[in-house]
Design a protein around this motif. Structure first.
Motif, mmCIF file in Angstrom:
data_model
loop_
_atom_site.group_PDB
_atom_site.id
_atom_site.type_symbol
_atom_site.label_atom_id
_atom_site.label_comp_id
_atom_site.label_asym_id
_atom_site.label_seq_id
_atom_site.Cartn_x
_atom_site.Cartn_y
_atom_site.Cartn_z
ATOM 1 N N THR A 74 45.097 49.882 43.399
ATOM 2 C CA THR A 74 43.819 50.201 42.783
ATOM 3 C C THR A 74 42.657 50.986 43.497
ATOM 4 O O THR A 74 41.410 50.793 43.035
ATOM 5 N N SER A 89 38.036 42.191 41.678
ATOM 6 C CA SER A 89 38.072 43.727 41.846
ATOM 7 C C SER A 89 37.106 44.307 41.161
ATOM 8 O O SER A 89 36.309 43.745 40.463
ATOM 9 N N GLN A 91 37.728 47.461 39.545
ATOM 10 C CA GLN A 91 38.107 48.028 38.490
ATOM 11 C C GLN A 91 39.178 46.935 37.851
ATOM 12 O O GLN A 91 39.497 46.316 38.428
ATOM 13 N N ILE A 93 42.725 45.534 36.444
ATOM 14 C CA ILE A 93 43.957 45.493 36.787
ATOM 15 C C ILE A 93 44.639 44.912 35.629
ATOM 16 O O ILE A 93 44.488 43.741 35.168
#
Length: 988
Positions: A74, A89, A91, A93
């Protein structure tokens, strides 16, 4: 001078307001209890075919594999909670990625290869993890403050917010400059104060520094964000290759290749009674290791804009370390950036080949640090290195300027104001004197300051207050130089004593009324080795320790040296420490003396060798310069519970000195021992001390101590002897089944101690104050937590006791403490001081204040009661060369000039740069009518004035004494937790 200088804060403590993360999204999966239970079972079953690994490292295998894979997959901004509480995170996943990696993790836990693991049917736990919905959050919404309440943020926010702030701070270049002196010509003077003239009778002038200003020649460096939530000056290392000077100084290849990087840390925490979370900023020196196989973690440059420098832990593979091989295999199959993977694999392979070759030839492997590349392992401990630790105080100022420049109006700082108080002078403080007096003292060879020895009459008063009539110091030595150093120290400590010339063995030398010393050569008693018959040697000296009258207090001052013991091939660290403990005469002598109800302190007689050179005997330094001997003697006083009048004078200094001087100050030290080889938890170590005011005005303060083993309050000297005479508690579980329950058991021990204190030791109406390290004791009492400061005891549904002394039931204290004072010295949980100018002349840019402040500062809180921070200037920082980094950064540090002794210059690059440290003081739970400001001032004074040390300590006297009782235990180094065993820090 930066335009933002005038608005710079006094500390690098930034309010984490919603504006700082406006528009930032974060993606979170919060796993239910059923998934967490399956994960814990998987950790327990993890083996991966490595049956020789310790249990802790087996359990880390699935976590390390999953986290390493997800970081590479990632881009780095991802964090998996070790207990699978959440996955966060920056972004998204996708579910298939999680299903894929956790299917393989389950396979690895069963000992399968990667080829076998990817063919498994999707296990239930992997499917449950992947099916846990990913939630999108607007970070700003979670940071909206509630007036009068502590901030309540999810745990994952403390991981994600530093990522966002670091990315913002990396958007602009970091401006560097040094400070140049502003000078004026003044008449030069001779030592006697008269004007200095040249050969022609003309007046001689010299340049005197009257201020400082920023060098107009500024430059810029680029910091890159890293996956830990910090920033690294990746392209701007410093070391002998980069800090070059052409002076023909020869340096070996390994040293010349060593280098380090500047790292800025960004940590989100909370502070009491501030409605926003806070961000602690700091600067560090990250030193790059020469190899990966003995490193614990590494930084990896990913080579793409927008991706952070990847920080990844290295896992043990046999006797060395490497990047998680299973994760790399998976990433390679997923066709990730193969160049990074190949570089990692090639380096590990090369280093292992070097290890194997060295083993075959029976040599120690020698690594030379490669040129700065995409892989930079971090030095795992504070070894001798070409670049010293510490960034310097100017770097902190530049960091504050950078944050203000980048964030502008969004930068809202926590304000601190100086508490209006003065500290009682210490004996070692610089004395003001006229130039003529200074010159005459230097010419006569006299000291310009005092060492800090208490007056003889105050020692006698303290001895008498403990029920003794006489103090005898038994000096045991086996080198004549050490004997002479002891004689010199006692002569300096008792300047009015008769001349101590050459006392015969066993002769009692009287130093002052009620104080004497005895000297004995005791080489066989003190020598290293486990075969010595120390008991017989001790009995031979029995007359020195025994007394026909019980009114004699005996303290033992011993010589020792660091044993030259080396690890055997294949010997584990804990086994080596245990063997060293049994071999080291110091541990054995301390135990033997403790069993005979005696306390001791040691002074080293040999300077350890380095770089192949042998150890050398320490010769007596010049008068007033043998600080090791002086501190050992002062430590012996502390072990004997001898307290001079400095504490009384310090506390009386306050305008509420009478109130502060009538309280009993109790310090609670708590520590969990390390786990045993089978992975089971151990009992906790609890030590309590209490500092009692004198019964009569002008009398001596006394100190008593309590441990569960003793079960009663006894004089501090007796508690040390009893505690050191026995082993630590056995490494077995208590009755509690969970970690939380075992900490509750430790808190119950404290309740027993305080109940005994109130019942047996305190006069009716006498108040007592409890001092604890909030970081060490945070699991014991819920009332210490910042998140609970806007609540009352009855508002919290937790079975644990709210605060020490607040227990309920038959064993609880009959009355609560007058206050509980929470201390904190953890580097990432206290504000970092910024020594910035408070006033500047706009015409000359002359700064009126540049030096750090060692005063007590009060935080400007949003509601409730304030907390205070005591900023400490370390003794080393005030020494010659200790203020390096005050006017320039590591990039401009001079590596020095070699050559003959008289031609050498200070190696500024290698020298440690000391900075200001912080001690947070937070009075809470105070009784009606007890002034919190008075308590904060008294606590600061008990840090400023110590029992034994001649300078300020990080903890107040009672807490410092309780901790020292544990630190001096013969088994401490082997049983201490890793973070307290020393030398394991990567960033300094």
């Amino acid at each position: 001078m930066s335009d933002s200088t005038a608005t710079l804060p006094s500390t690098l403590t930034l309010r984490c307001t919603p504006e700082l993360v406006q528009g930032q999204k974060v993606y979170v999966r919060i796993f239910p209890r059923s998934v967490r239970d399956e994960w814990e079972k998987l950790k327990g079953d993890g083996d991966d075919g490595q049956k020789d690994l310790p249990p802790d490292e087996k359990k880390n295998l699935p976590y390390s594999t999953a986290l390493t894979y997800l970081k590479f997959k990632t881009g780095g901004y991802v964090h998996l909670d070790r207990y699978l509480g959440f996955l966060v995170s920056l972004q998204k996943i996708d579910d298939d990625t999680l299903r894929h990696v956790f299917r393989c993790v389950v396979g690895y836990s069963k000992g399968l290869s990667t080829d076998q693991a990817i063919l498994l049917d999707v296990p239930q736990v992997a499917d449950a993890i992947a099916n846990t919905p990913e939630q999108e959050f607007d970070m700003a919404r979670l940071l909206k403050p509630v007036p009068g309440r502590q901030p309540k943020c999810p745990d994952w926010m403390y991981v994600a917010v530093p990522w966002v702030i670091s990315k913002k701070l990396a958007e602009q270049k970091f401006t560097l400059y040094d400070l140049v002196p502003i000078t004026e010509k003044v008449p030069a003077k001779e030592k006697d104060g008269s004007l200095k003239l040249d050969a022609d009778g003309e007046q001689v002038y010299k340049n005197r520094t009257i201020g400082w200003k920023a060098n107009p020649n500024k430059r810029e460096v680029t910091y890159l964000p890293d996956s830990r939530g910090g920033l690294i000056a990746w392209d701007h290392p410093f070391g002998r290759k980069y800090n070059v000077r052409d002076d023909a100084t020869t340096v070996n290849a390994a040293t010349k290749a060593q280098y380090a990087m500047s790292r800025l840390s960004v940590v989100m925490k909370t502070e009491p009674n501030i409605v926003h979370p806070v961000v602690f900023l700091d600067a560090h020196v990250t030193r790059v290791h020469s190899n990966m196989v003995f490193a614990k973690s590494t930084n990896i440059y990913q080579g793409s804009d927008g991706l952070p420098v990847l920080h990844t832990e290295l896992v043990r593979s046999g006797s060395v370390r490497a990047v998680n091989q299973r994760a790399l295999e998976l990433l390679a199959r997923d066709e990730m950036d193969i160049s990074v993977l190949q570089a990692l694999q090639e380096r590990v392979t090369e280093e292992r080949a070097l290890l194997e070759k060295a083993a075959e030839e029976g040599e120690f492997p020698s690594f030379v640090t490669p040129d700065a590349g995409i892989i930079r392992p971090i030095l795992p401990k504070n070894d001798n290195f070409a670049v010293g630790t510490g960034p310097g105080t100017l770097h902190l100022r530049l960091l504050a300027e950078h944050v203000s420049k980048v964030l502008g109006a969004k930068a809202s700082w926590v304000d601190f104001t100086v508490e209006p108080m003065n500290f009682e002078p210490r004996p070692t403080d610089k004395q003001k004197m006229a130039p003529q007096e200074r010159a005459s003292r230097i010419e006569a060879g006299e000291l310009l300051h005092t060492v800090g020895f208490p007056p003889a009459e105050e020692i006698t008063a303290s001895v008498n207050a403990q029920g003794f009539e006489h103090l005898r110091i038994v000096c045991l030595w086996y080198r004549h130089n050490t004997r002479l150093r002891m004689l010199n120290a006692l002569s300096l400590a008792f300047p009015n004593s008769p001349l101590i010339d050459d006392p015969a063995p066993g002769e009692e030398v009287f130093l002052a009324p009620g104080i004497s010393a005895v000297f004995r050569k005791a080489e066989r008693l003190l020598a290293h080795g486990d075969a010595n018959n120390r008991t017989m040697e001790f009995k031979a000296l029995g007359d020195d320790f025994a007394s026909s009258e019980s009114q004699v207090m005996v303290g033992v001052w011993c010589e020792t040296e660091i044993p030259s013991l080396k690890k055997k091939d294949g010997e584990k660290r804990n086994a080596f420490l245990l063997r060293k403990e049994r071999y080291d005469g110091k541990f054995q002598v301390r135990r033997l003396l403790a069993k005979n109800n005696l306390v001791c302190q040691f002074v080293t007689g040999m300077k350890p060798g380095s770089f192949g050179n042998p150890a050398t005997e320490i010769s007596p330094p010049k008068p007033g310069k043998d600080y090791a001997a002086y501190m050992a003697l002062l430590d012996l006083y502390r072990s004997l519970g001898i307290i001079d009048q400095r504490l009384a004078r310090a506390i009386a200094k306050d305008k509420q000195g009478d109130e502060a001087g009538n309280l009993v100050y109790c310090g609670i030290h708590a520590r969990r021992q390390t786990k045993t080889a089978d992975g089971k938890h151990t009992k906790r170590i609890i030590i309590a001390t209490a500092l009692f005011p004198p019964e009569e005005e002008g009398g001596a303060w006394t100190m008593r101590a309590w441990t569960p083993l003793i079960g009663a309050w006894v004089p501090y000297r007796e508690a040390i002897a009893a505690f050191h005479a026995s082993d630590y508690a056995l490494h077995v579980d208590g009755k509690g089944q969970s970690d939380k329950e075992r900490w509750a058991e430790a808190a119950a021990d404290v309740e027993d101690a305080l109940a005994s204190l109130v019942r047996d030791e305190l006069e009716p109406g006498t108040g007592y104050v409890v001092m604890v390290d909030g970081h060490a004791c945070r699991r014991m009492w819920t009332g210490l937590h910042n998140e609970n400061q806007s609540y009352q005891e009855d508002d919290i549904a937790d079975a644990r006791t709210w605060l020490p002394g607040y227990g309920k039931g038959r064993n609880a204290p009959r009355r609560k403490p007058s206050a509980v004072i929470r201390m904190n010295t953890a580097a990432d949980e206290v504000p970092q001081y910024v020594p910035v100018p408070r006033e500047t002349d706009p015409d000359t840019e002359k700064e009126s204040i540049l030096f750090a402040s060692a005063k007590l500062h009060r935080a400007d809180v949003d509601f409730g009661h304030p907390f205070w921070v005591l900023f400490n200037i370390p003794r080393n920082y005030q020494a010659k060369g200790g203020d390096l980094g005050k006017t320039f950064t590591r990039w401009d540090a001079d590596p020095g000039k070699g050559g003959e002794e008289g031609e050498r210059e200070t190696n500024e690059l290698k020298t440690p740069w000391w900075a200001v440290t912080s001690t947070e003081i937070y009075p809470l739970g105070s009784a009606d009518g007890v002034d919190r400001t008075m308590l904060a001032r008294a606590t600061a004074r008990l840090c400023h004035q110590t029992i034994a040390w001649a300078d300020r300590s990080r903890y107040p006297v009672p807490l410092h004494a309780a901790k020292q009782l544990d630190l001096d235990h013969p088994q401490y180094r082997r049983s201490a937790p890793p973070e307290e065993q020393g030398g394991e820090a990567a960033d300094e």
